[in-house]
Every structure is written in structure tokens, then in C-alpha cells.
Enzyme design. Structure first.
Site, PDB file in Angstrom:
ATOM      1  N   CYS A 344       0.792  -1.238   0.000  1.00 59.26           N
ATOM      2  CA  CYS A 344       0.000   0.000   0.000  1.00 59.26           C
ATOM      3  C   CYS A 344       0.825   1.291   0.000  1.00 59.26           C
ATOM      4  O   CYS A 344       0.563   2.180  -0.813  1.00 59.26           O
ATOM      5  CB  CYS A 344      -1.040   0.041   1.113  1.00 59.26           C
ATOM      6  SG  CYS A 344      -1.038  -1.310   2.252  1.00 59.26           S
ATOM      7  N   ARG A 373       7.348 -11.047   5.115  1.00 53.06           N
ATOM      8  CA  ARG A 373       7.025 -10.740   6.509  1.00 53.06           C
ATOM      9  C   ARG A 373       7.705 -11.772   7.392  1.00 53.06           C
ATOM     10  O   ARG A 373       7.643 -12.967   7.097  1.00 53.06           O
ATOM     11  CB  ARG A 373       5.508 -10.825   6.740  1.00 53.06           C
ATOM     12  CG  ARG A 373       4.754  -9.795   5.938  1.00 53.06           C
ATOM     13  CD  ARG A 373       3.257  -9.883   6.170  1.00 53.06           C
ATOM     14  NE  ARG A 373       2.581  -8.921   5.307  1.00 53.06           N
ATOM     15  CZ  ARG A 373       1.255  -8.851   5.155  1.00 53.06           C
ATOM     16  NH1 ARG A 373       0.471  -9.683   5.825  1.00 53.06           N
ATOM     17  NH2 ARG A 373       0.730  -7.963   4.364  1.00 53.06           N
ATOM     18  N   GLN A 391       1.063 -11.159  -3.308  1.00 47.97           N
ATOM     19  CA  GLN A 391      -0.358 -10.833  -3.259  1.00 47.97           C
ATOM     20  C   GLN A 391      -0.840 -10.394  -4.633  1.00 47.97           C
ATOM     21  O   GLN A 391      -0.099  -9.768  -5.376  1.00 47.97           O
ATOM     22  CB  GLN A 391      -0.589  -9.647  -2.300  1.00 47.97           C
ATOM     23  CG  GLN A 391      -0.195  -9.921  -0.872  1.00 47.97           C
ATOM     24  CD  GLN A 391      -0.389  -8.674  -0.001  1.00 47.97           C
ATOM     25  OE1 GLN A 391      -0.145  -7.565  -0.445  1.00 47.97           O
ATOM     26  NE2 GLN A 391      -0.824  -8.884   1.223  1.00 47.97           N
ATOM     27  N   ASP A 393      -2.493  -7.851  -5.234  1.00 47.43           N
ATOM     28  CA  ASP A 393      -2.903  -6.695  -4.452  1.00 47.43           C
ATOM     29  C   ASP A 393      -3.492  -5.612  -5.349  1.00 47.43           C
ATOM     30  O   ASP A 393      -3.209  -5.554  -6.541  1.00 47.43           O
ATOM     31  CB  ASP A 393      -1.671  -6.137  -3.720  1.00 47.43           C
ATOM     32  CG  ASP A 393      -2.054  -5.392  -2.460  1.00 47.43           C
ATOM     33  OD1 ASP A 393      -3.260  -5.288  -2.169  1.00 47.43           O
ATOM     34  OD2 ASP A 393      -1.139  -4.899  -1.769  1.00 47.43           O
ATOM     35  N   HIS A 395      -5.197  -1.325  -5.012  1.00 45.29           N
ATOM     36  CA  HIS A 395      -5.714  -0.210  -4.220  1.00 45.29           C
ATOM     37  C   HIS A 395      -6.546   0.676  -5.113  1.00 45.29           C
ATOM     38  O   HIS A 395      -6.109   1.042  -6.206  1.00 45.29           O
ATOM     39  CB  HIS A 395      -4.561   0.561  -3.577  1.00 45.29           C
ATOM     40  CG  HIS A 395      -3.826  -0.276  -2.569  1.00 45.29           C
ATOM     41  ND1 HIS A 395      -2.756  -1.048  -2.901  1.00 45.29           N
ATOM     42  CD2 HIS A 395      -4.090  -0.513  -1.257  1.00 45.29           C
ATOM     43  CE1 HIS A 395      -2.345  -1.709  -1.823  1.00 45.29           C
ATOM     44  NE2 HIS A 395      -3.148  -1.411  -0.814  1.00 45.29           N
ATOM     45  N   LYS A 475     -12.359  -4.133   7.653  1.00 42.52           N
ATOM     46  CA  LYS A 475     -12.166  -4.966   6.464  1.00 42.52           C
ATOM     47  C   LYS A 475     -13.223  -6.033   6.308  1.00 42.52           C
ATOM     48  O   LYS A 475     -13.799  -6.521   7.290  1.00 42.52           O
ATOM     49  CB  LYS A 475     -10.779  -5.592   6.462  1.00 42.52           C
ATOM     50  CG  LYS A 475     -10.502  -6.549   7.598  1.00 42.52           C
ATOM     51  CD  LYS A 475      -9.122  -7.202   7.430  1.00 42.52           C
ATOM     52  CE  LYS A 475      -8.835  -8.167   8.561  1.00 42.52           C
ATOM     53  NZ  LYS A 475      -7.543  -8.835   8.441  1.00 42.52           N
ATOM     54  N   HIS A 521      -8.329  -1.003   0.000  1.00 43.65           N
ATOM     55  CA  HIS A 521      -7.311  -2.045  -0.181  1.00 43.65           C
ATOM     56  C   HIS A 521      -8.056  -3.318  -0.538  1.00 43.65           C
ATOM     57  O   HIS A 521      -9.017  -3.656   0.136  1.00 43.65           O
ATOM     58  CB  HIS A 521      -6.553  -2.324   1.108  1.00 43.65           C
ATOM     59  CG  HIS A 521      -5.916  -1.129   1.734  1.00 43.65           C
ATOM     60  ND1 HIS A 521      -4.563  -1.079   1.998  1.00 43.65           N
ATOM     61  CD2 HIS A 521      -6.425   0.045   2.171  1.00 43.65           C
ATOM     62  CE1 HIS A 521      -4.271   0.086   2.578  1.00 43.65           C
ATOM     63  NE2 HIS A 521      -5.379   0.777   2.698  1.00 43.65           N
TER      64      HIS A 521
END
Length: 650
Positions: A344, A373, A391, A393, A395, A475, A521
Site C-alpha cells: 500500500c 514478513r 499478493q 494486491d 488499491h 475490512k 485495499h
RNA sequence: GCUGCAGUAGCUCAGUGGUAGAGCGCGUCAUUGGUAAUGACGAGGUCGGGAGUUCAAUUCUCCCUUGCAGCACCA
């Protein structure tokens, strides 16, 4: 004494003196019913048969025929019987709590010595002894002071703590199974022998924190499963055995998809077969996202801590980040970086580059973002929970007004993807503000209301998951389950008013002034690693044809067919089908067995006959029968089957 | 990270205070076969890593590491 009316499920009613017990009513109806009775419902509340009924009520007797009630009671009584068995065997053990869970129960004990597997056998035996004693279950209501004194006298500190933490000052119910006693809400069976002695099994021992808090003492938890009878228990154990065969870690090895090793814990070495699944899935996601109006970007792996400090991740997740330090000894300058744990903040950097106008919104930005991570060692699990992952991912930068429509659009997008990948049903959870968070309560009120109403507008009533949101916003979690029923969050959709503020994102509005965008997100698969793991388990390795890493093996029966075998492979490859030749000097039985175990969806056998006729004999995974087809026919058919679902729609 | 259990050949696993064994897989040879294992022979292991006890450690003890189950965590 006043008279009350008891209304039975069939609509008939009977009159009794107030204070009549459920068992009295059962006996009054029939002796045989009373013998079979296990509990009752009073105005829909599940209760012990021994409890008195004081007012008019809708009433029903439960027997072992009532699955929901019977299973709850069997499991709950098992918990008490197990705790009694443990304390009879080891009087120094302190009891805590023992709730019913899916398929069984657990009970947490405080004991110096660890319970061993042998102990479980001994406890089980003791439990059967208690069951055979047919001890009555008795309920009493005590006031707090008496209960507290009782547990202090009996040196049960956990029970004392429990009572002290129960709010209000209502009386407490105490249950006896024979002479053994426990603080409990109930209800329970009539006597211990109503628990089927051959319907339960102790499964495992594991550590668990007292009251689920890692700052507290660690207790020993014993898990058990219980059913109405031996057959149901056997069926359950069988199911577990079958589920173990679908474990992605096992199939990953058997299908040669990936491996992991000590030097890189929590990270995946993708083998050619597994990487084919991964890239096929990624290609599909890329097409879907392009169609969904996303622009794809890519951002750096190693980023200065300053950015993570600005976003707030450094403060909250520092211990879970891979820190990359550069110092004078190794380089000429000093810097502290972190491997990107999420995408992000990087996406905001791209958004911030150059002036954005309200005309650019909603701006849907996607990245197949590699993240690292430092997950706690105990959290790692195959490829489902890893330290290095990618991911899908994205946004969405938008205005407040656009939250609802973007959320609806996204839920539809995700649902289509999940359907394409074989998941018609999935859980949706709504997680709201956690204790540790960024942003004011007003902002949270706004974000939660926006997300919840948008979700409902999409026709979904999510399961509530209080306090589980991200630190910057609430979320939605899209949850799938693995082979043995464990939940895994895959997709997510979050509303965030906080990061745009912290990272100073803005756009120029119609009024010519600067405004803050809202950030949504979202990730659909979540991570390729986890999603592929789930898919392997849910398909038991037999992936749909378009995703199968090895789609076709062309196996020769005699050496004279080898050339034709290679021709067939070439023709299939030319049509975009992943086909391989197996011209090893082995019998066809051997080849069929090996590729069936390898979950290859289609085996084409070619021998003398096929060479002469330019045909192949087709055997599909899971089927015994074979069909002879011409090379053209099978190529056309497999070409169609190899199309990903989105291309099939076009 | 915490509690417990485990790490022996590529895989599944047996075994022992005196430096190891099976099946499958792998290699070679023979075999040319018709839909879930053809046969023979052969190669392959510093028994997860380090330290200690011992005449001697894969075996016992301690530390580390990885995995498994659960808990805690999951941006």
C-alpha cells in the site's frame, strides 16, 4: 401453588403445578419417553430435565434423536467427565474451562507434568469407568460468595478468577457428575451413562494460553471428538484420514509442485509443475483485472524505513519485518531498510507522483506484489502461511461517494473469480476497529458505516468479527477452508481513510481545491501461495484441466509407437496444450499408474493399432474406461478444455 | 513467540551405547507389453547441526535449527 400450562410441540397442552420439572412432564407423558429423555426446551431455551418450570411455557422433550441437542450435551458432558477423570487420576491438576467445539470439545488443565499420549489412553479408560457408573447429573444454584469460597477452599484459582470476572451479581449454576463438581452454565444430560462409551475419542494435547492471552500462563489443552455412536465416530475418523491425503504439503511433493527447506523457512521453491499453476493463475488474474479497469504497476522490494514510519507500519509491525541494514563496514553509507511487507505505501507513492484530478478517480491500481514478513515461527504452515509471498494486491483511490459502488463492483469481481476457480461458496466476515489503531473515532465511524452499508447494498450480510480490523480501517474478509476445515482468509476488501492522510495523498477536485482520496485495499486470491494451497486441497490435487500443470501424457505401449507418440505431443503442444511424451521402456500399466497418481487429467495411449489408424486411446483421470479418438478430434476437444474460464466466456 | 511431539537413503518408515536396514523411487541389463506396480543386478546415508558424558554416541544429556498439532499473531 399456582397452576401452569405446558404446551407441547404437537400443540396439546397440559396443566401442572408451578415448579414441575421437565422430567416430571416426561414421565407424565410416558415412562418410555422419560427413559429416553436427555434434556428439554422451555420457550426455546435448552435446559436440564431436572430444572423446575415456574410459568406457562412452550415445551419439548429431547432424546438422542434430536441431533443438535444430543451432540451438544454428549460433548459437553464428555468435557466434564474428562475433567473428573483427570482429577481422579491426578488430584493436583487444576481445572479451568472446557467448551464444546465443532465435532467435540476441549478442556484446559493446569498441570506441572505434560500429558503424554499414554496419559490420553488412561484418561479415556477412566472416562468409560465413570460413564458406566451411571452417576446422576445434579444442578444447584449458588450465590457468588459461596461459589468463591468453595473454589478458594478447594484450591481452584482459575475458577475463582472466572467467577470474579463474570459481570453482574447473578447467581451461578454448579453441576455435579457424581461427586465431581464444576461451575457451568449447563445444560447437561440426566446421568453419565447417556454418553456413548464408544462414541468419543481423545485426539491430542496442545498448549493454550489461559483466557487466550499470550501474557498469561500456558495450560494444557486436551481435545476430544464425540458422536452419538461408534459408527458416526468411525465415519469422522475416516474423514480425517481422507482429508490428510488431500494435504497440500503431501500433494505438493507427490505432484512435484514445490518444496521448502531449512535455509529458507516459510519460503517456497516452486518446481516447474507448481510454477505452471502459479503462472497460469497469474495470467488469468491479470486478464480479469485488466477487464475490471485496473492499471498494473510494480514497486520496489527494499524500501527505507522512513516510508514505513510514515505509514505507521514500522511502529506496529517492526518485529515482523525483515530489516535490511547497510552500514559503513560493508558499504560506504548507512541505511536502514525493510523488505516490503505490503504494497500500500508504495502504491500511494505512485498515486502521489504528479497531480491527480477528480477525473482520474476511481483509480484502480494493481500489483502482483511480492511481500516478505517475518512471521512468528509457529505460524508457518506449508505454503498457506509463509514469510515470502505474492499478493494479487490492488488499491482503489476514490471519493467517499464512490465507496459503495466500488465495493459492490469488487464483491462481484471477487465472486466471479472464486466461481471460476471452483468456489461457489465462501464465508464473508466483517472486521471492525481493533484496540490498537490509527485514526480518530469519527473517521472509524465513517469507514465502518461506509463499508457495512456497501456490503449490504451488495446483498451480503457478513458475519461479525469484532475488533479484528486492520489498524487503518475496517475490512471484509473472504474466507475459504482447507481439507480438514480450518479457515483461511484469502480475499480482503478494506476501507481506509487513514493512510491517504498519513502519506499525504490528494487530488484536485471540481472546485479546484485539494481533497483526500479514500483508499480501498483489496486482494482477491490474497496470496498466490495460500490460494494455490487451498485449491490443491479442495480439488484433492485434481485441478481443472486449464490449471493442471501437466495436462496430457502421451504414453507409448510399444517402442514402434514412439515416433507417433512424439508426433501427437507436437500436435498438442502446437494447440497450446501442455502435453508430454512417455516413451520409457515400461509397461502401459506402469505408466497409467504413475501418471494417475501424478494427477495428470488425460493419458493418451498409443500402440500398434493407433499408429496404423492415426488415433489415440484416451483415458481420463478417475475413469477406468477408455475411448479411441482421432488425433484431430482429441486436439480440438482438449484445446477447448484448456481455455481458462474467462476466455471461454468470450 | 509459547506448550508438546518429531527429524535415520529422493519418499514412507524400521532399528541399535560397538559407525545402519526394508519397501518404493533411482541406474544398468533383459523384456515390446493394451490401461493402477515385469524381472534380475547395482548405486545411494558424516542417522538435522553443535557441544557434553563415555574406551566408544545415530542411540544418553544440553543448546541450536527445521517440521508437525494447538495456542498467540496475521498490515
Amino acid at each position: 401453588m399456582s397452576e401452569i400450562t405446558i404446551t407441547l410441540p404437537d400443540g396439546n397442552s397440559r396443566k401442572y403445578a408451578a415448579g414441575v420439572t421437565g422430567m416430571d412432564v416426561a414421565k407424565d407423558i410416558s415412562t418410555s419417553l422419560a427413559k429416553k429423555a436427555i434434556s428439554c426446551s422451555v420457550n426455546g431455551e435448552h435446559r436440564d430435565l431436572s430444572r423446575e418450570i415456574e410459568a406457562d411455557a412452550a415445551f419439548a422433550i429431547h432424546t438422542m434423536q434430536d441431533d443438535a441437542q444430543a451432540l451438544e450435551l454428549i460433548r459437553h458432558d464428555c468435557a466434564h467427565i474428562m475433567a473428573r477423570a483427570v482429577q481422579e487420576l491426578w488430584p493436583d491438576v487444576k481445572v479451568t474451562i472446557g467448551p464444546v467445539i465443532k465435532n467435540g470439545w476441549y478442556y484446559d488443565f493446569d498441570r506441572e507434568e505434560p500429558f503424554s499420549t499414554e496419559d490420553l489412553v488412561v484418561i479415556e479408560k477412566k472416562m468409560r469407568e465413570i460413564i458406566n457408573k451411571k452417576d446422576p447429573v445434579r444442578r444447584e444454584v449458588w450465590d457468588r460468595a459461596r461459589a468463591l469460597q468453595f473454589y478458594r477452599d478447594n484450591n481452584e484459582p482459575y475458577k475463582v478468577e472466572l467467577i470474579e470476572s463474570i459481570p453482574g451479581d447473578e447467581d451461578l449454576s454448579m453441576y455435579w457428575h457424581g461427586d465431581w463438581q464444576d461451575l457451568c452454565r449447563g445444560p447437561h444430560l440426566v446421568h453419565t451413562a447417556q454418553v456413548p462409551g464408544d462414541g468419543f475419542k481423545l485426539m491430542s494435547v496442545a498448549g493454550a494460553y489461559w483466557r487466550g492471552d499470550s501474557d498469561n500462563a500456558m495450560l494444557q489443552r486436551i481435545y476430544g471428538v464425540a458422536f452419538k455412536n461408534k459408527n458416526d465416530l468411525k465415519a469422522h475418523l475416516n474423514m480425517l484420514e481422507e482429508a490428510a491425503k488431500r494435504d497440500h504439503r503431501k500433494l505438493g511433493r507427490e505432484m512435484d509442485l514445490f518444496h521448502m527447506q531449512e535455509e529458507a523457512p516459510g519460503q517456497v521453491f516452486w518446481h516447474p509443475n507448481g510454477w505452471r499453476i502459479y503462472t497460469t493463475l497469474q495470467d488469468y488474474m491479470r486478464r480479469m483485472q485488466t477487464k475490471g479497469g485496473y492499471v498494473e504497476v510494480n514497486t520496489p522490494q527494499v524500501v527505507d524505513r522512513k516510508l514505513w514510519e510514515a505509514s505507521g507500519h514500522w511502529e506496529k509491525y517492526q518485529e515482523n519485518m525483515f530489516i535490511v541494514e547497510v552500514d559503513e563496514e560493508h558499504a560506504r553509507e548507512k541505511a536502514v531498510n525493510a523488505l516490503k511487507p505490503m504494497n500500500c505505501p508504495c502504491h500511494v507513492q505512485i498515486f502521489n507522483h504528479g497531480l491527480k484530478s477528480y477525473r482520474d478517480l476511481p483509480l484502480r491500481m494493481a500489483e502482483f506484489g511480492s511481500c516478505n514478513r517475518y512471521e512468528p515461527s509457529g505460524a508457518l504452515h506449508g505454503i498457506m502461511r509463509v514469510r515470502g509471498f505474492t499478493q494479487d494486491d490492488g488499491h482503489i483511490f476514490c471519493t467517499e461517494d464512490q465507496i459503495e459502488s466500488e465495493t459492490k463492483t469488487y464483491i462481484n469481481f471477487l465472486s466471479e473469480v472464486y466461481r471460476d476457480l471452483g468456489f461457489e461458496e465462501f464465508k464473508i466476515k466483517f472486521s471492525d476497529r481493533p484496540e490498537k489503531r490509527s485514526g480518530s473515532d469519527e473517521v472509524w465511524d465513517k469507514a465502518e458505516a461506509a463499508l457495512l452499508s456497501a456490503t449490504r447494498a451488495a446483498g451480503i450480510e457478513p458475519e461479525m468479527n469484532h475488533g479484528e480490523g486492520a489498524f487503518y480501517g475496517p475490512k471484509l474478509e473472504f474466507v475459504l477452508t482447507d481439507a480438514i476445515g480450518r479457515d483461511w482468509q484469502c480475499g480482503t476488501h478494506q476501507v481506509d481513510f487513514v493512510l491517504p492522510e498519513r502519506l499525504d495523498a490528494s487530488y484536485v477536485g471540481q472546485d479546484g481545491n485539494k481533497h483526500r482520496p479514500v483508499m480501498l485495499h483489496r486482494a482477491t486470491l490474497g496470496s498466490f501461495e495460500r490460494f494455490i494451497g487451498i485449491m490443491i486441497e479442495s480439488h484433492a490435487g485434481k485441478l481443472p484441466f486449464w490449471l493442471a500443470p501437466r495436462q496430457v501424457v502421451v504414453a507409448s505401449i510399444v517402442t514402434d509407437a514412439n515416433d507417433f507418440c512424439l508426433d501427437v505431443v507436437e500436435a498438442l503442444n502446437a494447440a497450446g496444450i501442455r502435453a508430454e511424451a512417455d516413451i520409457r521402456n515400461e509397461k502401459i500399466n506402469y505408466k497409467v499408474r504413475e501418471h494417475s497418481l501424478g494427477k495428470v487429467p488425460v493419458i493418451l495411449a498409443v500402440g500398434k493399432k493407433e499408429v496404423e489408424d492415426r488415433t489415440v486411446t484416451v483415458r481420463r483421470l478417475g475413469e477406468k474406461k477408455t475411448v479411441v479418438m482421432s488425433l484431430d478430434e482429441i486436439t480440438a476437444e482438449l484445446f477447448q478444455a484448456a481455455l481458462p474460464p474467462d476466455m471461454l466466456r468470450n
